[in-house]
Design an enzyme around this catalytic site. Structure first.
Site, PDB file in Angstrom:
ATOM      1  N   HIS A 393       0.842  -1.191   0.000  1.00 35.73           N
ATOM      2  CA  HIS A 393       0.000   0.000   0.000  1.00 35.73           C
ATOM      3  C   HIS A 393       0.882   1.248   0.000  1.00 35.73           C
ATOM      4  CE1 HIS A 393      -3.740  -2.059   0.310  1.00 35.73           C
ATOM      5  NE2 HIS A 393      -3.475  -2.621   1.477  1.00 35.73           N
ATOM      6  N   CYS A 442      -0.298   2.121  -4.905  1.00 35.89           N
ATOM      7  CA  CYS A 442      -1.250   3.149  -5.305  1.00 35.89           C
ATOM      8  C   CYS A 442      -0.634   4.536  -5.102  1.00 35.89           C
ATOM      9  CB  CYS A 442      -2.534   3.030  -4.500  1.00 35.89           C
ATOM     10  SG  CYS A 442      -3.454   1.506  -4.795  1.00 35.89           S
TER      11      CYS A 442
END
Length: 804
Positions: A393, A442
């Site tokens: 992440h 991301c």
């Protein structure tokens, strides 16, 4: 649709606000939705979190429903589950909006174009759309359906005066539909103004190239601009070719390639075609940079010596190559990921073939990530190629990228993460030859983080390459196929990584490959940022630096994190002999296997199991002492037929070795029965194997502030916590053959079956092999690996299936 497998975070801000507004009511709103989603444990929210939702009504633009959707997105709620819960609470308006306007939306990608044609010539109107798999088309002339017009293309051949008029296409799927733009078909008669004879010189349906592309001589970094125009009816289409190969997505009359490299040089031509005709433009040569081709039009600039020429791939070299690979999967407060393990494993194997010293780590918390980067920086020096890869992440705010550790709280900020730009600044201080960042994460904005950290001034080094798996304010996806599937970025990167091209050229090709894939098109696009001025490639050779002391210290520092325990045999009082072997799956994950080598004749049955491990590392007791590597949790390995096993083996997987604070010890317990007794007898031995692999670096301990002086490198390394006193005593015995691989190596016992003295175990295996190339008929020779014939290698990697 595949959209149902996407998370709530993929919804647009407008869609989230609209859903939040629909949920802001008492009878059937966000409170009922919170109860419905609580069926899944990960979506059970505390009273405090629900109270925070309620308090949002006090803000001028606050929305409890919108805040609940943000909480669901933060914990990885999928669109399919959200839709299921909305239907359960019978919120028909929100469920209908999510279904019709978001999950099953039809998008027209090609609109029909108005045309003016001579009477009797053919006309082709095209309309294409994406959406659900059962799309249907219906063409209309005005408000009347066109008979047979039920495809993406409407052909009027020949066109008559009665067929003049406005046309439109309806694209539908079930009860949902959208209309295209209007396209008007008009006839140009021979006697009218602007007669068709001037537009179509010889026939009404011909195709003619009216402007040819021209040769170009350019420098790297320039913009290539080629143009080919044509006249035709139906309107012409274009496809550009480079060296007789079609160029993806180059289907316009103008070809524009910004920031060209030597990979763009060659012969260009354009194919012009329509439904009935085809023509080719002239072939033109595009030369890029001095020495690209033996062309008289290029004059080499006189810089320095008269024989100075351009640098070619292979002219650059590194003083060393080191890489830090981090894959975070098992997050404590966020959606867990599946691909990073296979991605780190895949990249490790490729980089080792390119002579990189690789440290590959899985599931690091904040302190461990910071410590790992500090140790990584100690391996960097003047001329060294440094590569940092992160899969997990992440987010990006105001141009600053942040890598999220596994212990980040639900509402994390930059204080809980690792700042990429800070790592870059510290890498530059080491005067490296090349800095490559590959960030598979991301890059959405973090609404919880409004701070704008300011990095210090960066040096102008012209050696930085950033390869982002996705573009700004977008997500990076992984394919939910199986636990061995690579992520989307790695699926394409691994196919190009070994090519002897400039790093930026490799990443450009990866971007093009991703653009041709239906899964990634419109969702994920690689972004490249670079100021690399030299043609440096990951395949460049290593040339030893002048200071051999620094190189030796760097080699030793890397070797510390890859030493496996010594393979050994245990002799029990009953006469049973047990062998222990060790393998490094990653730099912080080790496999222990036990095998019974000898059993006295009066013992009917015997088994050996490991238990009571030192606190710190993670051992799944349900999957310990398993008969296969897969059952033990090691999905990346498989047994090899080259080493027949006469006795069964049991495997135990130990992860998170970076959290080991003292020597790793465990109990070997054998259970056996004698032929004349029914009772089972138990016998134990306690074994200590020191601090294996990366545990020696003590990544759980805070690091001192970094120093920018390369002159203090050796002293800082020798004073690092990774050099324990017990290990220094054994430094003279350390040699390359005792080093394990972060991408799985095995140590096995070959000497006499003697029982060792466990109080004085050395952290040196008798033999360690790296068999990752057994799948090839002739394994390549790797400088950084000990050589061994294929007959000596007992294990091999299992084949990793493609994710896409």
């Amino acid at each position: 649709m595949e959209d149902k497998n996407l998370g709530v975070e993929t919804l647009s801000e407008a869609a989230l606000n609209r859903l939040g507004y629909m949920l802001d009511n008492l009878e059937c709103g966000w409170k009922q939705l919170a109860k419905a989603v609580a069926e899944q444990p990960q979506f059970c929210y505390s009273e405090k979190e629900l109270t925070d939702c309620s308090l949002k009504v006090l803000n001028p633009h606050g929305s409890p429903g919108r805040y609940l959707l943000a909480l669901l997105a933060d914990r990885g709620c999928t669109l399919a589950f959200l839709l299921q819960c909305l239907k359960k609470i019978e919120h028909r308006e929100a469920a209908g909006f999510l279904t019709t306007h978001v999950m099953e939306q039809i998008d027209i990608t090609l609109q029909p174009q108005s045309q003016r044609v001579p009477e009797g010539s053919p006309v082709v109107l095209s309309c294409r759309a994406v959406g659900t798999v059962d799309l249907t088309y219906q063409w209309f002339k005005g408000k009347v359906e066109v008979p047979g017009g039920n495809g993406p293309e409407l052909v009027l051949n020949p066109v008559s005066p009665a067929q003049q008029g406005p046309y439109i296409c309806r694209v539908s799927s079930g009860e949902r539909y959208v209309f295209s733009n209007w396209a008007h078909v008009r006839l140009v008669r021979s006697g009218g103004a602007s007669a068709g004879s001037s537009y179509f010189p010889s026939s009404a349906s011909g195709l003619y190239v009216t402007q040819q592309p021209r040769p170009q001589v350019l420098m790297e970094g320039d913009t290539l601009y080629l143009e080919c125009t044509a006249q035709a009816n139906p309107p012409p289409q274009f496809q550009w070719y480079l060296n007789k190969q079609p160029m993806p997505n180059c289907t316009r009359s103008i070809l524009k390639i910004p920031c060209i490299t030597t990979a763009d040089r060659g012969t260009y031509t354009c194919k012009v075609y329509n439904l009935y005709h085809e023509a080719w433009s002239d072939q033109v040569q595009v030369n890029i940079g001095p020495g690209s081709f033996s062309d008289a039009s290029w004059e080499a600039p006189k810089v320095g010596a008269p024989d100075a020429g351009p640098r070619q791939i292979g002219d650059c070299c590194a003083t060393d190559k080191v890489a830090l690979l981090i894959g975070n999967m098992n997050y404590l407060h966020h959606r867990q990921l599946r691909a990073p393990m296979a991605d780190v494993h895949e990249l490790t194997n490729h980089l080792r073939q390119l002579d990189f010293k690789v440290v590959a780590l899985l599931d690091l918390n904040w302190q461990e990530m910071h410590s790992a980067v500090t140790e990584f920086l100690l391996l960097l020096d003047r001329g060294v190629y440094g590569l940092l890869y992160f899969a997990g992440h992440g987010y990006e705010n105001y141009g600053n990228s942040f890598m999220v550790p596994i212990d980040a709280p639900a509402s994390y900020t930059f204080k809980h993460c690792l700042w990429v730009q800070d790592v870059l600044q510290r890498m530059q201080e080491r005067q490296t030859g090349l800095n490559v960042f590959l960030l598979d994460m991301c890059r959405k904005r973090n609404p919880n983080d409004e701070s704008i950290p300011q990095p210090g001034p960066l040096r102008v080094t012209a050696n930085i390459v950033f390869g982002y798996a996705t573009c700004v304010d977008a997500e990076a996806f992984e394919v939910n196929k199986d636990d061995l599937s690579n992520g989307i970025f790695m699926s394409f990167l691994k196919k190009r990584l070994m090519e002897p091209e400039k790093v930026t050229v490799i990443l450009d090709k990866v971007a093009e490959d991703m653009g041709r894939c239906e899964i990634t098109r419109g969702r994920q696009a690689l972004e490249l940022r670079s100021n690399l001025s030299e043609r440096r490639a990951l395949t460049d050779s290593i040339q030893a630096p002048a200071c051999q002391v620094t190189a030796s210290t760097r080699n030793l520092q890397w070797a510390i994190a890859h030493v496996l325990p010594e393979s050994c045999c245990l002799q029990f009082e009953c006469g049973v002999r047990v062998q222990l072997g060790f393998a490094a799956e990653f730099s912080n994950i080790m496999i222990i296997y036990s095998q019974i080598l000898e059993t006295p004749k009066d013992i009917l049955s015997c088994s050996a199991q490991l238990s009571d491990f030192t606190e710190g590392p993670e051992v799944d007791l349900k999957h310990s002492n398993q008969e296969s590597l897969c059952e033990a949790g090691s999905l990346l390995l498989s047994m090899d037929d080259l080493l027949p096993l006469e006795q069964p083996q049991l495997f135990t997987r130990i992860s998170a070795l970076q959290r080991l604070k003292k020597e790793l010890s465990f109990t070997v317990c054998i259970h056996y029965k004698y032929t004349n007794l029914d009772e089972e007898v138990l016998e134990e031995q306690r074994v200590s194997v020191g601090k294996p692999l990366v545990s020696k670096l003590n990544l759980h301990e805070p690091r001192l502030s970094h120093t920018s002086s390369s002159d203090r490198q050796i002293s800082s390394m020798m004073e690092s916590s990774s050099f324990s006193e017990s290990f220094r005593a054994n430094l003279p015995n350390l040699n390359p053959s005792s080093i394990g691989s972060a991408s799985t190596s095995w140590s096995y016992y070959q000497g006499p079956m003697e029982s060792p003295t466990f109080s004085s175990l050395k952290n040196e295996p008798e033999e360690t092999i790296c068999p990752e190339f057994l799948e090839a008929e002739e394994p390549p020779a790797i400088k950084s690996l000990p050589s061994a014939s294929s007959q000596e290698l007992p294990f091999k990697f299992s084949n990793l299936p493609n994710s896409i």
